[in-house]
Scaffold this active site. Structure first.
Site, PDB file in Angstrom:
ATOM      1  N   HIS A   1       0.804  -1.234   0.000  1.00  0.00           N
ATOM      2  CA  HIS A   1       0.000   0.000   0.000  1.00  0.00           C
ATOM      3  C   HIS A   1       0.830   1.276   0.000  1.00  0.00           C
ATOM      4  O   HIS A   1       0.285   2.362  -0.147  1.00  0.00           O
ATOM      5  CB  HIS A   1      -0.920   0.032   1.230  1.00  0.00           C
ATOM      6  CG  HIS A   1      -1.748  -1.194   1.398  1.00  0.00           C
ATOM      7  ND1 HIS A   1      -1.935  -1.819   2.606  1.00  0.00           N
ATOM      8  CD2 HIS A   1      -2.425  -1.962   0.498  1.00  0.00           C
ATOM      9  CE1 HIS A   1      -2.690  -2.895   2.455  1.00  0.00           C
ATOM     10  NE2 HIS A   1      -2.992  -3.009   1.193  1.00  0.00           N
TER      11      HIS A   1
ATOM     12  N   TRP B   1      -0.003 -17.330   1.643  1.00  0.00           N
ATOM     13  CA  TRP B   1      -1.040 -16.315   1.800  1.00  0.00           C
ATOM     14  C   TRP B   1      -2.033 -16.595   0.662  1.00  0.00           C
ATOM     15  O   TRP B   1      -1.719 -16.326  -0.502  1.00  0.00           O
ATOM     16  CB  TRP B   1      -0.468 -14.939   1.540  1.00  0.00           C
ATOM     17  CG  TRP B   1       0.132 -14.074   2.577  1.00  0.00           C
ATOM     18  CD1 TRP B   1      -0.237 -12.785   2.858  1.00  0.00           C
ATOM     19  CD2 TRP B   1       1.263 -14.326   3.432  1.00  0.00           C
ATOM     20  NE1 TRP B   1       0.580 -12.253   3.842  1.00  0.00           N
ATOM     21  CE2 TRP B   1       1.501 -13.166   4.213  1.00  0.00           C
ATOM     22  CE3 TRP B   1       2.086 -15.439   3.646  1.00  0.00           C
ATOM     23  CZ2 TRP B   1       2.529 -13.086   5.169  1.00  0.00           C
ATOM     24  CZ3 TRP B   1       3.103 -15.361   4.591  1.00  0.00           C
ATOM     25  CH2 TRP B   1       3.308 -14.210   5.336  1.00  0.00           C
TER      26      TRP B   1
ATOM     27  N   TYR C   1      -5.132 -15.602  -1.186  1.00  0.00           N
ATOM     28  CA  TYR C   1      -6.065 -14.489  -1.285  1.00  0.00           C
ATOM     29  C   TYR C   1      -6.811 -14.517  -2.613  1.00  0.00           C
ATOM     30  O   TYR C   1      -6.305 -14.043  -3.624  1.00  0.00           O
ATOM     31  CB  TYR C   1      -5.300 -13.161  -1.183  1.00  0.00           C
ATOM     32  CG  TYR C   1      -4.840 -12.811   0.211  1.00  0.00           C
ATOM     33  CD1 TYR C   1      -5.184 -13.596   1.316  1.00  0.00           C
ATOM     34  CD2 TYR C   1      -4.056 -11.687   0.445  1.00  0.00           C
ATOM     35  CE1 TYR C   1      -4.765 -13.268   2.592  1.00  0.00           C
ATOM     36  CE2 TYR C   1      -3.633 -11.347   1.721  1.00  0.00           C
ATOM     37  CZ  TYR C   1      -3.988 -12.146   2.795  1.00  0.00           C
ATOM     38  OH  TYR C   1      -3.577 -11.820   4.056  1.00  0.00           O
TER      39      TYR C   1
ATOM     40  N   ARG D   1      -8.696 -13.524  -5.722  1.00  0.00           N
ATOM     41  CA  ARG D   1      -8.812 -12.213  -6.361  1.00  0.00           C
ATOM     42  C   ARG D   1      -8.749 -12.473  -7.857  1.00  0.00           C
ATOM     43  O   ARG D   1      -7.817 -13.096  -8.328  1.00  0.00           O
ATOM     44  CB  ARG D   1      -7.628 -11.346  -5.930  1.00  0.00           C
ATOM     45  CG  ARG D   1      -7.698  -9.906  -6.370  1.00  0.00           C
ATOM     46  CD  ARG D   1      -6.631  -9.082  -5.665  1.00  0.00           C
ATOM     47  NE  ARG D   1      -6.795  -9.095  -4.209  1.00  0.00           N
ATOM     48  CZ  ARG D   1      -5.974  -8.486  -3.354  1.00  0.00           C
ATOM     49  NH1 ARG D   1      -4.911  -7.834  -3.801  1.00  0.00           N
ATOM     50  NH2 ARG D   1      -6.183  -8.543  -2.050  1.00  0.00           N
TER      51      ARG D   1
ATOM     52  N   LYS E   1      -2.449 -19.153   5.303  1.00  0.00           N
ATOM     53  CA  LYS E   1      -2.976 -17.880   5.785  1.00  0.00           C
ATOM     54  C   LYS E   1      -4.140 -17.487   4.896  1.00  0.00           C
ATOM     55  O   LYS E   1      -3.970 -17.267   3.706  1.00  0.00           O
ATOM     56  CB  LYS E   1      -1.875 -16.815   5.703  1.00  0.00           C
ATOM     57  CG  LYS E   1      -2.329 -15.453   6.186  1.00  0.00           C
ATOM     58  CD  LYS E   1      -1.344 -14.362   5.809  1.00  0.00           C
ATOM     59  CE  LYS E   1      -1.872 -13.013   6.279  1.00  0.00           C
ATOM     60  NZ  LYS E   1      -1.226 -11.880   5.604  1.00  0.00           N
ATOM     61  N   ILE E   2      -5.325 -17.407   5.471  1.00  0.00           N
ATOM     62  CA  ILE E   2      -6.489 -16.947   4.712  1.00  0.00           C
ATOM     63  C   ILE E   2      -7.182 -15.830   5.480  1.00  0.00           C
ATOM     64  O   ILE E   2      -6.886 -15.574   6.649  1.00  0.00           O
ATOM     65  CB  ILE E   2      -7.493 -18.082   4.418  1.00  0.00           C
ATOM     66  CG1 ILE E   2      -7.896 -18.792   5.712  1.00  0.00           C
ATOM     67  CG2 ILE E   2      -6.933 -19.068   3.416  1.00  0.00           C
ATOM     68  CD1 ILE E   2      -8.996 -19.832   5.503  1.00  0.00           C
TER      69      ILE E   2
ATOM     70  N   SER F   1      -6.097 -13.755   8.828  1.00  0.00           N
ATOM     71  CA  SER F   1      -5.686 -12.351   8.859  1.00  0.00           C
ATOM     72  C   SER F   1      -6.893 -11.474   9.145  1.00  0.00           C
ATOM     73  O   SER F   1      -8.033 -11.821   8.832  1.00  0.00           O
ATOM     74  CB  SER F   1      -5.042 -11.951   7.544  1.00  0.00           C
ATOM     75  OG  SER F   1      -5.922 -12.144   6.475  1.00  0.00           O
TER      76      SER F   1
ATOM     77  N   GLY G   1      -7.220  -8.017   8.325  1.00  0.00           N
ATOM     78  CA  GLY G   1      -7.573  -6.929   7.428  1.00  0.00           C
ATOM     79  C   GLY G   1      -7.235  -5.573   7.999  1.00  0.00           C
ATOM     80  O   GLY G   1      -6.327  -5.433   8.831  1.00  0.00           O
TER      81      GLY G   1
ATOM     82  N   ARG H   1      -1.632  -4.446  10.442  1.00  0.00           N
ATOM     83  CA  ARG H   1      -2.000  -3.046  10.637  1.00  0.00           C
ATOM     84  C   ARG H   1      -2.658  -2.800  11.982  1.00  0.00           C
ATOM     85  O   ARG H   1      -2.451  -1.751  12.597  1.00  0.00           O
ATOM     86  CB  ARG H   1      -2.932  -2.597   9.504  1.00  0.00           C
ATOM     87  CG  ARG H   1      -2.162  -2.291   8.232  1.00  0.00           C
ATOM     88  CD  ARG H   1      -3.084  -2.072   7.058  1.00  0.00           C
ATOM     89  NE  ARG H   1      -3.652  -3.333   6.603  1.00  0.00           N
ATOM     90  CZ  ARG H   1      -4.591  -3.432   5.645  1.00  0.00           C
ATOM     91  NH1 ARG H   1      -5.048  -2.341   5.074  1.00  0.00           N
ATOM     92  NH2 ARG H   1      -5.051  -4.611   5.278  1.00  0.00           N
TER      93      ARG H   1
END
Lengths: 309, 309, 309, 309, 309
Positions: free
Chosen positions: E51, E172, E174, E176, E207-208, E255, E257, E284
């Protein structure tokens, strides 16, 4: 053979290069009737691949036979003979050691569909060059093509391998691309750029086309006009291209293009000579003429490069 | 077996080639009933891959069995048998050493979607050829395809590896591409170009189709017409293709295409012979006929190539 | 264990293959309740990858645990168990040596966007197969896909590596492509073609789907109709596919597709048997039933292949 | 030469790095008139590749000769000289050991068609850097380009190889891409991101452009405004970029862009110094001025970085 | 340190895995305040790449310094710290051996143009993980992306290399992709599928993201509704994902988010715990809070996983 002072001076520009590569450059510069002058005339015969056999050899059918070209280059006293794998192999034994050879390691052809990017296929290797006793590999790049960066990567790798094994590299630098106009392919700004790119890629000998006084790129035109760079004559344009070849630290030979009248060929050579270029690489204007005419023309070219005409 | 003078003369054209490759060429040229004449008839069976099994073998169902083709080529006294990996393996032990084999190392198929470029998959390797005792690899190129340059690079690499290991290379040179018309695929200008490209890529044996008198490319047409190149007869066109194969310094065999009448097959062979071609590579016209008919046809072809018909 | 005559006869068809591969084929053909008959029933569990876990295992949640499938294949006396890397690893220690395993080395999934070509990812290697004690690798090809030629190249390379290390190769040959209709994916002309391609690629065991009597390709239809090839019954279609597998020189197993009634499963097996096929590879119809039902079904299938039903 | 305390402190940030890389960083940080201060001025001459020879060197034609730039960097007492392969080679022998050199290993050019993704060609290797005695390789990435991820992979691999062989890595991080506006290429949010990416990729020295106070990305703007990050002055923006370079744990040098007035160049340097940046990498503003002017400007820059102006 | 019974039970599920990998899993499971419980809390800091630096660290600027995160993970007693190459290197020496580290070997960024497929660049290698003393590599896959199959091939190769060298693999996963809706990325059917794919690819730790009760794929919805799979609560959805991870035979961490309220973070952890998940990977929500708050939150999370809250 002891290298002449002119040749020693040229070789000194190849700083940090392997002795093997320098030896090959020396071998080519000392070969033939121009041997020792620092000037070169090279016979390239890759048009059968690029344009097809009939367009290349029908005007003088003796040229269908690969031996014809070897013999022509030897008899004319040229510095080197350049051709694709099959052509080199076809006379590799008969003419072994009689003239330095340059193995053209990539080629395109006129059957490629228009929609494909301007590109060439790698059809021979450094290993082939070693096996066949060649002095150098020859590689075409198309600066301006969508495939151009890939071609740069290919020759960068092959050059590295070749140099480490004592083989020199000749780059045929022919701008051609999606955003280049037809006139732009021979524009002086683009031609000088083509020479610069080849030098930066590490070419030992650079082959470019003679330029016109057309200016293709807007940003470049501003500089040419603003700095009043002289591109009005062929000799001036040759001189400018030599500047772009590290201020003359690299050997540059110029190609003549399609067959044309003998006088035009001689005028080109005088301009190359007067502009400080290293010589001519001349194919169709040689082998599409009858053998006697071709030999006479090559003899005259050699005289021109010797400054006697 | 002592090589005949005709064969020795052919082999002498492969200058600088490894003794291993020359030995394989000699082996194929000395095999079968045409052994020693410098002429060849080869049986290729890759149509099961290209067109599917039923279209290839249903007319003569014995051909579903790979042994059938080995036996046919041996019994007919041919020079070599060519097929993809699975076919070669399926009789590799039974027929070991009984006939030279050519491993077809790439293949396409008729299920490929129309939107894909004309291309083939590499389905076997030089290592496979060595392991299976083959004399040569066979590789199809599609000059004119958007994938053509990639195919050239593939065969250039495989040829190099093969030659260094004593395996010869046969190139199937079949023009096919986005900008080529259907008629253009067999046009004489394109056919001669296909032969030239194969020779330049270093093919030891070139396989092309017989041409028509159509001229496909505008630039070429000007030359054919301007130079009055004779392409009026099949023999003249074969002769022109031999010119394009380094003035006859490379072996060229011609394929016959789809099954047709026996007389047409014989006429083709006479034209190949009269034009100086090296022979036929004939698949469907052989194995889609009953075995007796096929053997009779092959015997007749051999007679033609011996000049007795 | 001494190989039966039926198995010895099958193995003899794998000419020129490494003893290591033959030993693995022997191991699979001699395993389980069909051991020695030349027939096979294989349990494949790759649907979790292809369709997702819930669609695969929710009907019988015991199947979420990889051990369940190992145990099922062993208890049912099957010839082999096939699954992707993670599934094989998850029981590799517990069940080591208890049943031959086939490592499925490529996989697709139903999340792939529609715009992408039909393709699979290579998710395991020959080295993994060796490390995990597998008898074979399993690889899916999609003849007809824009990615089809690439998939052929991938399996050609993996097969070569596997065979040289004594690992057999099973090809899942599933026609699927941009120009194929849904009906065409199971059309008999396309199914036979799929078998032929796998055989030509060097598959030791070929896995295809059962076909319908649909004919997909125009050129093929002419031949099927002109030659009056019998495709009217499932047994006839199986027999035709065996023809396409080198006249029966290669092992072919047939997959059953989505879960359906037990009687339909038995009818399929009888057709496979009567048409000369080598057996079934049956996943969802096994593990989506309760364990007792599945074991009963598998026992019945084995009886059918033994010719007792 | 004993490293100064300032340099030792910088080197300590390169945790876990090979002693070879640390030695090269030390060599560059201790070279020239800024040696030992932790500040650097570097001369890069890759504009001949990027923009062409005339646009780069016509304003001061002495620059066509590669020796000119070596001599300039040495005479001005700079920390390092960076250039593509051909330029480095052309003086490799004459100037061996007189100044640390950075081999720019990838390059683009202005002839690339607009439709191609922003990318560069890899034109030299780590092996070349070793052979030519260079201290570091230089590599351009274009964060934001469709080719950006590929470029990251290329430098990640080259960096690993280089570091393992004791060669440092300088990353030219130039945001450029299909979704970036022209203003966005020098926006502060994007510039800080460019520094961060380079640091994460393992760059030892990061080269970025000076930023404007423009904010390009919506999600980033919310944070800059919400957190009231000071980007109002050039020094503040430099300080923010140093934050993004691991809170100053990485060396960052800033490039100046196109030729401009001397005062603007000095103001830039003061902002870099005041923001905690490590120095300038300054090409066209040097070599497009007459040699005397350029030397004077560089002397003044050095004074500024010494805090004396 | 002697492994607890809970940890031994987990390790036993990794059948056939190298002792080196098991040792690394043991090391991570026995580290920190949850050591021996079979539960894990991991700190990942790759958001600077994904990011940008300001969006990641401006809320708590101490986080610009890579040391901050190492120290946080150690002081909080976490099981492992995960980050890209540059971040790991920047503290590799200072914190060597103080906490297990996971080298994130691929990364994307928010500058990538929208038209590019969802993909990441490989920015570090297994060799880097070894050199830096890491316990595992971390790799992101995007199931559903046009680049998804390529990503699977990449991690399959890296996992194999890593495992053979005693390095564990964290995936990981993810979802998408071009055909996935925004809601679909966290749909329970897709989330369970993501876990399944990772397990099949051989991930040691998966990791999801936490899922919603949305069902994305039509074929899956039929099964979820038909089989009445309970996805009504977060704990039920976690339990379903554990099923999809080989019935719980693989470690799965979830995770959290974007940053959110502390109570929401705690509720998530309780659901993970109650559903049988192995823990949290929380970035985060940790480093964007002031250090004291972050430490307090992590302490509370640990209590939750110990079942004390």
């Amino acid at each position: 053979m002891k290298a002449s002072r002119a040749v020693q001076k040229i070789l000194a520009n190849y700083e940090g290069e392997t002795p093997g590569v320098k030896a090959q450059l020396c071998r080519m510069l000392m070969a033939g009737k121009l041997g020792g002058t620092g000037k070169m005339v090279i016979l390239p015969v890759d048009q059968g691949f690029e344009h097809g056999p009939a367009r290349s050899f029908a005007p003088n059918p003796a040229g269908y036979d690969p031996h014809y070209h070897y013999q022509m280059a030897i008899d004319a006293g040229l510095n080197a003979y350049a051709a694709p794998l099959g052509m080199i192999e076809a006379g590799a034994d008969t003419f072994a050691g009689q003239i330095p050879t340059i193995l053209k390691v990539n080629s395109s052809n006129s059957l490629v569909p228009k929609s494909a990017p301007y590109d060439q296929a790698i059809t021979a290797s450094v290993e082939d060059a070693l096996r066949l006793g060649c002095s150098a590999i020859g590689f075409t790049i198309y600066p301006g093509s969508a495939a151009g960066l890939d071609m740069f990567e290919e020759i960068a790798e092959m050059r590295r391998e070749a140099a480490s094994l004592g083989i020199a590299t000749v780059i045929w630098s022919y701008p051609r691309g999606e955003d280049l106009s037809k006139a732009g392919e021979t524009a002086i700004d683009v031609g000088a750029y083509a020479a610069q790119i080849s030098a930066l890629l590490g070419a030992h000998i650079i082959k470019i086309k003679l330029s016109t006084d057309h200016l293709e790129q807007d940003e470049a035109r501003k500089v040419y006009e603003g700095q009043k760079i002289d591109v009005s004559t062929q000799a001036a344009r040759v001189a400018h291209c030599m500047q772009a070849a590290f201020g003359g630290r690299r050997i540059v030979v110029f190609s003549g293009g399609a067959a044309k009248g003998a006088d035009a060929v001689y005028d080109d050579a005088r301009a190359i000579r007067d502009g400080g270029g290293n010589g001519s690489i001349i194919g169709r204007n040689t082998f599409q003429r009858p053998r006697d005419e071709a030999l006479a023309m090559l003899a005259k070219l050699i005289e021109i490069y010797k400054g006697k005409d």
